[in-house]
Write an enzyme that holds these catalytic residues in place. Sequence first.
Site, PDB file in Angstrom:
ATOM      1  CB  SER A 160      -6.036 215.994 112.811  1.00  0.00           C
ATOM      2  OG  SER A 160      -7.159 216.790 112.522  1.00  0.00           O
ATOM      3  CE  LYS A 161      -9.406 216.013 119.626  1.00  0.00           C
ATOM      4  NZ  LYS A 161     -10.788 216.499 119.552  1.00  0.00           N
ATOM      5  NE  ARG A 162      -7.978 220.073 116.537  1.00  0.00           N
ATOM      6  CZ  ARG A 162      -8.202 219.780 117.820  1.00  0.00           C
ATOM      7  NH1 ARG A 162      -9.376 220.011 118.360  1.00  0.00           N
ATOM      8  NH2 ARG A 162      -7.255 219.276 118.587  1.00  0.00           N
ATOM      9  N   GLY A 190     -12.216 214.273 112.034  1.00  0.00           N
ATOM     10  CA  GLY A 190     -13.282 213.361 112.431  1.00  0.00           C
ATOM     11  C   GLY A 190     -14.453 214.131 113.015  1.00  0.00           C
TER      12      GLY A 190
END
Length: 506
Positions: free
Chosen positions: A271-273, A275
Amino acid sequence: MRTRVRFAPSPTGPLHMGGVRTALYNYLYAKQKGGDFIIRIEDTDSHRFVPGAEQYIIEALRWCGIIPDEGVDEEGKVVETVSEKHPHAPYRQSQRRGIYKKYADELVEKGFAYYAFDSSESLEKARAEAEASGQTFIYNFETRKKLRNSLTLPADEVSRLLEETTDWTVRFKMPEDTVVSMDDMIRGHIEVNTSTLDDKVLWKRADELPTYHLANIVDDHLMEITEVIRGEEWLPSLPLHYLLYHAFGWRRPEFAHLPLLLKPVGNGKLSKRDGDKMGFPVFPLNWNNSDGETYHGYREDGYFPEAFVNMLAMLGWNPGTEQEIFSMKELVDAFSIDKVSKSGAKFNPEKAKWYNKEYLRMRDDALLADAFMPILEKNGISGADRDYVIKVIRLIKERATFVSDFWTISKALFVAPAEYEQKDVDKFWKAENFSPAFEACKSCTSGAELEEWIRSRELPMGKLMNCTRLVLTGAASGLGIGDIMALIGHDEVIRRWENALKVLGE
Ligand code: GLU
């Protein structure tokens, strides 16, 4: 039959690297078979529409070299009018809205779908009641019998409601207790009993738009798609899609559901998180969110598109050999769906860097110089000699992962040190080191001569070399002395010695 595959993103935000991989696998598949790779924008869910997302998706794919044959023109615009090259235009579903209603009606006429008149409030109520008794409400073969739809209401009432009200929908009439037998190119044979499935909405009177399921099947049919290659998250929709093809009596494409991209550590979807937490990009390009947040992109973080594409290709597919470096052309030749794994692929940010390092190493020095010049400029080195820059790059490229590393590594080849690393000063700036080292530098013009000078006098090689490097670069570790001497030249070597003696004292 000509192979035709499509990438069908919904412009609901920036394209995640998993989405880029889906596009890439479609592209590789099409190109290998000499077929067509089509882009279709699935934007029928107006609530989730995000301005700029469509352009982002197209730009990201272009950056990767994933160029569509159909749907998007040379300038990167979604095609709106029919031409020989783009016979199925428009390729944006919101602009195709007029074509779907008749297919929804056809299903109702054939008995595969029905009109549902339940208001959102009454459905909310049914949901709340089910929850109160510890159950979950789904609109299916059982509950539909007690709800307001064309299966339960008299025909004249149905006609009246269709005429006079505007919040009805067309729902698929999911059969009861029927096994749907499906085949997936990656997962093999799958069977699902329809009793676990709900009556999905296919078309909505409120905005006169189809939902994803109807628009997707109708367009895949009209656009003569032969294989649907998409993310695993669409696997639960496959039984409905099979049944829709059956209901229309259309030839069904083959399906392949790609494995998820997983977090570098632990379990679950990348997920973006992840990253944000671990400091690696999850998106191909930078994206500025409406709330002012910037998501990092591989492009802006200094990755080469070829490295990014190569790394992505290997996430979930393997060639069955030890080869890890593939150009796009080699990927086209080597790719095969049956070597795509069923299980999720763990993303490794270190491997992404490794790929960039490899591609940097293979990159032409002149091209790297073009990329380095503006960085030099920004650091106050204007009008650097290009041949000199190329020589510098040849010397340092093995040590770099990104072009942005060049400056830190090679600074001393452009400017004299303004300060000296204190711990190295403490260790190596001693009269017994700097006096002979300076003498050596005065009488030698190459690294080889310098070494010979020190060796023949039986002086401590390491100490004198480190002291010299401290003088020339400001620190005792880094580039080779001989290389530095060759690049900056004898006069500059002496200037740097004089400066060090002034700053550090004799
Ligand atoms: N619009 C869907 C998406 O955003 C496409 C799914 C499919 O390829 O069928 O992923």
